[in-house]
Scaffold this motif. Structure first.
Motif, short mmCIF file in Angstrom:
data_model
loop_
_atom_site.label_atom_id
_atom_site.label_comp_id
_atom_site.label_asym_id
_atom_site.label_seq_id
_atom_site.Cartn_x
_atom_site.Cartn_y
_atom_site.Cartn_z
N LEU A 20 0.87 -1.06 -0.11
CA LEU A 20 -0.08 -0.03 -0.14
C LEU A 20 1.04 1.41 0.06
O LEU A 20 1.54 1.42 1.18
CB LEU A 20 -0.88 -0.12 1.25
CG LEU A 20 -1.97 0.97 1.31
CD1 LEU A 20 -2.88 0.64 2.62
CD2 LEU A 20 -1.65 2.50 1.30
N VAL A 21 1.06 1.97 -1.07
CA VAL A 21 1.82 3.11 -1.04
C VAL A 21 1.02 4.55 -1.06
O VAL A 21 -0.16 4.65 -1.53
CB VAL A 21 2.61 3.32 -2.53
CG1 VAL A 21 1.78 3.29 -3.82
CG2 VAL A 21 3.48 4.41 -2.69
N SER A 22 1.39 5.23 -0.14
CA SER A 22 0.62 6.34 0.27
C SER A 22 1.42 7.56 0.92
O SER A 22 2.19 7.25 1.83
CB SER A 22 -0.44 5.94 1.21
OG SER A 22 -1.29 7.52 1.50
N PRO A 23 1.43 8.65 0.28
CA PRO A 23 2.12 9.84 0.91
C PRO A 23 1.68 10.15 2.32
O PRO A 23 2.35 10.75 3.35
CB PRO A 23 1.83 11.02 0.16
CG PRO A 23 0.67 10.77 -0.60
CD PRO A 23 0.53 9.27 -1.00
N LEU A 24 0.37 9.83 2.60
CA LEU A 24 -0.25 10.23 4.18
C LEU A 24 -0.69 8.83 4.81
O LEU A 24 -1.66 8.81 5.47
CB LEU A 24 -1.61 10.89 3.57
CG LEU A 24 -1.35 12.25 2.90
CD1 LEU A 24 -2.70 12.92 2.73
CD2 LEU A 24 -0.39 13.27 3.97
N LEU A 25 0.17 7.82 4.76
CA LEU A 25 0.15 6.55 5.39
C LEU A 25 -0.18 6.80 6.76
O LEU A 25 -1.04 6.11 7.28
CB LEU A 25 1.25 5.60 4.91
CG LEU A 25 0.93 4.14 5.42
CD1 LEU A 25 0.25 3.53 4.18
CD2 LEU A 25 2.29 3.49 5.63
N ILE A 26 0.63 7.40 7.31
CA ILE A 26 0.62 7.69 8.82
C ILE A 26 -0.69 8.75 9.09
O ILE A 26 -1.36 8.47 10.12
CB ILE A 26 1.70 8.39 9.32
CG1 ILE A 26 3.15 7.16 9.13
CG2 ILE A 26 1.84 8.69 10.94
CD1 ILE A 26 4.34 7.63 9.28
N GLU A 27 -0.74 9.86 8.44
CA GLU A 27 -1.72 10.88 8.73
C GLU A 27 -3.16 10.29 8.50
O GLU A 27 -4.08 10.99 9.14
CB GLU A 27 -1.37 12.11 7.88
CG GLU A 27 -0.12 12.70 7.75
CD GLU A 27 1.19 12.14 6.90
OE1 GLU A 27 1.62 12.76 6.30
OE2 GLU A 27 0.92 10.99 7.02
N ALA A 28 -3.38 9.54 7.52
CA ALA A 28 -4.64 9.29 6.99
C ALA A 28 -5.18 8.00 7.78
O ALA A 28 -6.30 7.56 7.24
CB ALA A 28 -4.75 9.15 5.53
N GLY A 29 -4.54 7.41 8.68
CA GLY A 29 -4.99 6.29 9.14
C GLY A 29 -4.82 5.01 8.43
O GLY A 29 -5.31 4.17 8.87
N GLN A 30 -3.95 4.92 7.38
CA GLN A 30 -3.90 3.84 6.67
C GLN A 30 -2.72 2.91 7.06
O GLN A 30 -2.82 1.78 6.92
CB GLN A 30 -3.30 4.23 5.18
CG GLN A 30 -4.47 5.21 4.65
CD GLN A 30 -4.04 5.82 3.25
OE1 GLN A 30 -2.82 6.03 3.25
NE2 GLN A 30 -4.96 6.59 2.69
N ARG A 31 -1.91 3.26 8.08
CA ARG A 31 -0.92 2.50 8.69
C ARG A 31 -1.87 1.10 9.34
O ARG A 31 -1.08 0.14 9.27
CB ARG A 31 -0.33 3.30 9.81
CG ARG A 31 0.71 2.42 10.93
CD ARG A 31 2.08 2.19 10.03
NE ARG A 31 3.05 1.67 10.64
CZ ARG A 31 3.33 0.27 10.71
NH1 ARG A 31 2.43 -0.83 10.21
NH2 ARG A 31 4.36 -0.35 11.29
N ARG A 32 -3.09 1.46 9.91
CA ARG A 32 -3.37 0.21 10.53
C ARG A 32 -3.84 -0.99 9.50
O ARG A 32 -4.27 -2.14 9.78
CB ARG A 32 -4.68 0.51 11.20
CG ARG A 32 -5.80 1.18 10.52
CD ARG A 32 -7.09 1.81 11.28
NE ARG A 32 -7.75 2.56 10.23
CZ ARG A 32 -8.72 2.24 9.41
NH1 ARG A 32 -8.56 0.91 9.26
NH2 ARG A 32 -9.21 2.89 8.89
N LEU A 33 -3.80 -0.72 8.18
CA LEU A 33 -4.11 -1.44 6.99
C LEU A 33 -2.94 -2.66 6.72
O LEU A 33 -2.95 -3.60 5.94
CB LEU A 33 -4.46 -0.94 5.67
CG LEU A 33 -5.87 -0.12 5.82
CD1 LEU A 33 -6.04 0.79 4.57
CD2 LEU A 33 -6.93 -0.69 6.27
#
Length: 203
Positions: free
Chosen positions: A112-125
């Motif tokens: 999962l590539v995302s510039p906002l991985l930490i900020e957008a709550g995607q880290r839990r995925l």
């Protein structure tokens, strides 16, 4: 085959995370891209686009019905409250699209590539986090060359992203991208071989 574990891939603007993600794809790894999901959820016909037009005004739509991204970017970077409104609308939709994308992954692990991985709550995925890191001055140079926007706008984007320190604090693995593409690809291949040995993202 059991479901693949998920590697989170993030980095600030101009860090080189797209080049890293592309090489993982070249190696046969399934990549779900949050930027692509973010574009998809505001396509004509998607409910989010109608809500954005109702909130910001129809002038944010181009003649063909597409979202005028540059105009929207200008509005939200001038007003933090508007940016928060937009994020509250889009982040859950983007996350749902990413979950659907990752569910179809066939590789031994997926990204999962995302510039906002930490900020957008995607880290839990994700089960593991790879941060592509670069000195801020180098990030600025790369982003200016690539995006053809002002340094002021790039600095505004940097402010909306987690700080370098914050990203590194969350990282399981760090790839420092301050050399050439050949070196970067060799590092991706080294990490790929390591990731193939992991179960659930853990040694």
């Amino acid at each position: 085959m059991s479901a693949p574990w998920i590697l989170g891939l993030t980095g600030g603007i101009g860090s080189g995370k797209s080049a890293v993600a592309q090489h993982f794809m070249d190696l046969g790894i399934h990549v779900a891209d949050a930027d692509q999901a973010a574009r998809w959820v505001v396509e004509p016909g998607q409910p989010a686009l109608a809500q954005i037009a109702a909130h910001f005004g129809p002038e944010l739509l181009q003649a063909d019905g597409q979202l005028d991204r540059a105009a929207l970017r200008q509005q939200i970077f001038q007003d933090p409250a508007e940016r928060q409104w937009l994020e509250a609308l889009l982040h859950p939709l983007i996350n749902q699209a990413l979950v659907r994308d990752l569910a179809g992954a066939q590789s031994s692990y997926a990204i999962l590539v995302s510039p906002l991985l930490i900020e957008a709550g995607q880290r839990r995925l994700t089960q593991r986090l790879l941060v592509v890191d670069a000195p801020e001055q180098l990030q600025l140079q790369r982003a200016l060359l690539r995006d053809q926007v002002s340094e002021q706008q790039i600095r505004a984007i940097l402010k909306t992203q987690a700080s370098r320190e914050e990203r590194l604090r969350h990282a399981d693995d760090v790839l420092t991208n301050d050399r050439d593409l050949h070196w970067l690809q060799a590092e991706v291949e080294r990490l790929h071989l390591f990731y193939l040995t992991l179960r659930g993202g853990q040694p």
